[in-house]
Design a protein around this motif. Structure first.
Motif, PDB file in Angstrom:
ATOM      1  N   GLU A   8       0.861  -1.329   0.006  1.00  0.00           N
ATOM      2  CA  GLU A   8      -0.024  -0.056   0.037  1.00  0.00           C
ATOM      3  C   GLU A   8       1.000   1.227  -0.006  1.00  0.00           C
ATOM      4  O   GLU A   8       0.388   2.210  -0.672  1.00  0.00           O
ATOM      5  CB  GLU A   8      -0.787   0.022   1.146  1.00  0.00           C
ATOM      6  CG  GLU A   8      -1.827   1.403   1.383  1.00  0.00           C
ATOM      7  CD  GLU A   8      -2.766   1.445   0.169  1.00  0.00           C
ATOM      8  OE1 GLU A   8      -3.205   0.417  -0.637  1.00  0.00           O
ATOM      9  OE2 GLU A   8      -3.233   2.573   0.059  1.00  0.00           O
ATOM     10  N   ILE A   9       1.801   1.174   0.742  1.00  0.00           N
ATOM     11  CA  ILE A   9       2.787   2.412   0.890  1.00  0.00           C
ATOM     12  C   ILE A   9       3.608   2.590  -0.514  1.00  0.00           C
ATOM     13  O   ILE A   9       3.553   3.512  -1.167  1.00  0.00           O
ATOM     14  CB  ILE A   9       4.017   2.324   1.867  1.00  0.00           C
ATOM     15  CG1 ILE A   9       3.315   2.250   3.165  1.00  0.00           C
ATOM     16  CG2 ILE A   9       4.956   3.181   1.832  1.00  0.00           C
ATOM     17  CD1 ILE A   9       2.584   3.441   3.595  1.00  0.00           C
ATOM     18  N   LYS A  11       2.196   1.538  -3.467  1.00  0.00           N
ATOM     19  CA  LYS A  11       0.985   2.116  -4.150  1.00  0.00           C
ATOM     20  C   LYS A  11       0.930   3.752  -4.256  1.00  0.00           C
ATOM     21  O   LYS A  11       1.064   4.256  -5.126  1.00  0.00           O
ATOM     22  CB  LYS A  11      -0.155   1.559  -3.908  1.00  0.00           C
ATOM     23  CG  LYS A  11      -1.544   2.179  -4.657  1.00  0.00           C
ATOM     24  CD  LYS A  11      -2.760   1.637  -4.119  1.00  0.00           C
ATOM     25  CE  LYS A  11      -3.918   1.842  -5.041  1.00  0.00           C
ATOM     26  NZ  LYS A  11      -4.405   3.215  -4.911  1.00  0.00           N
ATOM     27  N   ARG A  12       1.094   4.279  -2.775  1.00  0.00           N
ATOM     28  CA  ARG A  12       1.014   5.689  -2.730  1.00  0.00           C
ATOM     29  C   ARG A  12       2.128   6.290  -3.190  1.00  0.00           C
ATOM     30  O   ARG A  12       2.232   7.161  -3.452  1.00  0.00           O
ATOM     31  CB  ARG A  12       0.867   6.048  -1.209  1.00  0.00           C
ATOM     32  CG  ARG A  12      -0.695   5.467  -0.879  1.00  0.00           C
ATOM     33  CD  ARG A  12      -0.957   5.575   0.778  1.00  0.00           C
ATOM     34  NE  ARG A  12      -2.027   5.022   1.107  1.00  0.00           N
ATOM     35  CZ  ARG A  12      -2.573   5.289   2.316  1.00  0.00           C
ATOM     36  NH1 ARG A  12      -2.031   5.616   3.334  1.00  0.00           N
ATOM     37  NH2 ARG A  12      -3.668   4.560   2.741  1.00  0.00           N
ATOM     38  N   TYR A  13       3.362   5.715  -3.250  1.00  0.00           N
ATOM     39  CA  TYR A  13       4.565   6.065  -3.692  1.00  0.00           C
ATOM     40  C   TYR A  13       4.601   6.472  -5.184  1.00  0.00           C
ATOM     41  O   TYR A  13       4.874   7.193  -5.777  1.00  0.00           O
ATOM     42  CB  TYR A  13       5.549   5.221  -3.240  1.00  0.00           C
ATOM     43  CG  TYR A  13       7.132   5.440  -3.771  1.00  0.00           C
ATOM     44  CD1 TYR A  13       7.815   6.529  -2.997  1.00  0.00           C
ATOM     45  CD2 TYR A  13       7.680   4.814  -4.630  1.00  0.00           C
ATOM     46  CE1 TYR A  13       8.971   7.041  -3.412  1.00  0.00           C
ATOM     47  CE2 TYR A  13       9.141   5.306  -4.974  1.00  0.00           C
ATOM     48  CZ  TYR A  13       9.869   6.044  -4.341  1.00  0.00           C
ATOM     49  OH  TYR A  13      11.066   6.652  -4.576  1.00  0.00           O
ATOM     50  N   ASP A  15       1.797   6.790  -6.669  1.00  0.00           N
ATOM     51  CA  ASP A  15       0.741   7.987  -7.130  1.00  0.00           C
ATOM     52  C   ASP A  15       1.364   9.223  -7.046  1.00  0.00           C
ATOM     53  O   ASP A  15       1.136  10.192  -7.498  1.00  0.00           O
ATOM     54  CB  ASP A  15      -0.429   7.811  -6.001  1.00  0.00           C
ATOM     55  CG  ASP A  15      -1.266   6.775  -6.271  1.00  0.00           C
ATOM     56  OD1 ASP A  15      -1.211   6.044  -7.371  1.00  0.00           O
ATOM     57  OD2 ASP A  15      -2.047   6.198  -5.367  1.00  0.00           O
ATOM     58  N   SER A  16       2.265   9.452  -5.990  1.00  0.00           N
ATOM     59  CA  SER A  16       3.010  10.726  -5.589  1.00  0.00           C
ATOM     60  C   SER A  16       4.175  11.120  -6.493  1.00  0.00           C
ATOM     61  O   SER A  16       4.493  12.212  -6.465  1.00  0.00           O
ATOM     62  CB  SER A  16       3.197  10.897  -4.007  1.00  0.00           C
ATOM     63  OG  SER A  16       4.180   9.886  -3.686  1.00  0.00           O
ATOM     64  N   THR A  53      -3.428   3.658 -10.039  1.00  0.00           N
ATOM     65  CA  THR A  53      -2.895   2.340  -9.352  1.00  0.00           C
ATOM     66  C   THR A  53      -3.974   1.702  -8.840  1.00  0.00           C
ATOM     67  O   THR A  53      -4.943   2.124  -8.179  1.00  0.00           O
ATOM     68  CB  THR A  53      -1.974   2.651  -8.497  1.00  0.00           C
ATOM     69  OG1 THR A  53      -2.391   3.571  -7.819  1.00  0.00           O
ATOM     70  CG2 THR A  53      -0.635   3.600  -9.056  1.00  0.00           C
ATOM     71  N   ASN A 210      -0.421   3.836   8.332  1.00  0.00           N
ATOM     72  CA  ASN A 210      -0.154   5.192   8.920  1.00  0.00           C
ATOM     73  C   ASN A 210       1.268   5.487   9.316  1.00  0.00           C
ATOM     74  O   ASN A 210       1.576   6.719   9.359  1.00  0.00           O
ATOM     75  CB  ASN A 210      -0.993   5.479   9.948  1.00  0.00           C
ATOM     76  CG  ASN A 210      -2.707   5.676   9.604  1.00  0.00           C
ATOM     77  OD1 ASN A 210      -2.671   5.976   8.440  1.00  0.00           O
ATOM     78  ND2 ASN A 210      -3.419   5.246  10.708  1.00  0.00           N
ATOM     79  N   LYS A 212       3.761   4.562   7.780  1.00  0.00           N
ATOM     80  CA  LYS A 212       4.646   4.289   6.597  1.00  0.00           C
ATOM     81  C   LYS A 212       5.275   2.744   6.201  1.00  0.00           C
ATOM     82  O   LYS A 212       6.270   2.502   5.921  1.00  0.00           O
ATOM     83  CB  LYS A 212       5.652   5.379   6.362  1.00  0.00           C
ATOM     84  CG  LYS A 212       5.071   6.913   6.412  1.00  0.00           C
ATOM     85  CD  LYS A 212       4.712   7.292   5.241  1.00  0.00           C
ATOM     86  CE  LYS A 212       4.452   8.849   4.997  1.00  0.00           C
ATOM     87  NZ  LYS A 212       3.004   9.060   5.543  1.00  0.00           N
TER      88      LYS A 212
END
Length: 260
Positions: A8-9, A11-13, A15-16, A53, A210, A212
């Motif tokens: 999940e981290i 994935k967010r990586y 995204d950003s 993603t 939360n 990370k």
DNA sequence: CGATCTGTTAGTAG
DNA sequence: ACTACTAACAGATC
């Protein structure tokens, strides 16, 4: 550390860092990881943008172009690195070089990961017999999927076709927080214990996300930073013990986690 | 040098 | 059919 929170981290990586960037060049290494021919991936992704993603369990999906997806599995040592110019990190298996001269690199030293192109997440989900994602599953469905299990709770939590996303580390944490012994038989668990397991599963995974997914940043009440035989149990009642459960090293606290 | 490690799967045994 | 164990994959680390 690729279990659900780590993916999940990641994935967010993506995204950003990498969304809506155009791919100028694709670099592929080590045929072993590829379930889609390396050449096909290079040809399909060059010139496209990353647009979206997705994630189910430990699998990360990145849509490029209109409807094609890159599916990544991290194995035990997969990592993503976004960096500018220069040389890709050691053990880079796939490198997306963007027009802005940044790169997204997938590294995987032990090569247990997987790289492939897929048509849709739904098809992939079905073909791989993945259970519901641990963060998405409802309490009702959680109980239903556990109700006919005959084995021990830890292997069941780690079985990706039952629930997707939990591995060796987080199953230990969920069991510790729930005060359930890793070898407890699922059929011996009370309804109340199943409620607790469900609640703690969500809580542990969300807490880790939360923080990370950094083990050192987890609450003091967590077992994960104490994965060592004889370490003091976080709530001060005893010492951490190591056993083997379904072939994996399992850490737990006998004082806290009873078999019933 | 040998043991161990976050994942998954094939083979095997119960 | 289901469950659980081992080995195997490959590199880093202790």
């Amino acid at each position: 550390m690729p279990e659900l929170p780590d993916v999940e981290i990641a994935k967010r990586y993506v995204d950003s860092t990498s969304l809506h960037k155009t791919i100028k060049e694709v670099e592929t290494h080590d045929r072993k990881l590829y379930k889609t021919a390396m050449k096909r991936i290079r040809e399909a992704m060059t010139g496209k943008q990353l647009n979206e993603t997705g994630r189910i369990g430990k699998h990360l999906f990145i849509r490029f172009g209109a409807s094609q997806w890159l599916a990544l599995h991290f194995g035990m040592t997969g990592e993503l690195h976004y960096f500018k110019n220069g040389k890709a990190p050691d053990h880079t298996k796939l490198n997306l070089h963007f027009k802005n001269n940044y790169n997204l690199s997938f590294t995987c030293p032990r090569t247990f990961g997987e790289i492939q192109l897929i048509e849709s997440i739904e098809d992939f989900d079905e073909k791989h017999d993945l259970g519901p994602d641990a963060l998405e599953i409802t309490k009702k469905l959680f109980k239903k999927r556990l109700e006919n299990k005959k084995g021990m709770i830890k292997p069941v939590l780690m079985d990706q076709s039952t629930i997707a996303g939990i591995g060796n580390i987080y199953s230990d944490e969920i069991l510790y927080q729930s005060k359930v012994h890793p070898k407890a038989k699922v059929k011996d668990l009370s309804d109340k214990q199943l409620d607790t397991l469900f609640k703690k599963m969500k809580e542990v995974l969300k807490t880790s996300i939360n923080r990370k997914a950094q083990p050192d940043d987890l609450p003091k009440s967590y077992l994960i930073p104490k994965r060592k035989e004889g370490a003091d149990c976080p709530d001060g009642k005893g010492q951490v013990k190591k056993i083997k459960v379904s072939g994996r090293g399992c850490y737990y606290c006998p004082e806290v986690q009873s078999l019933r």
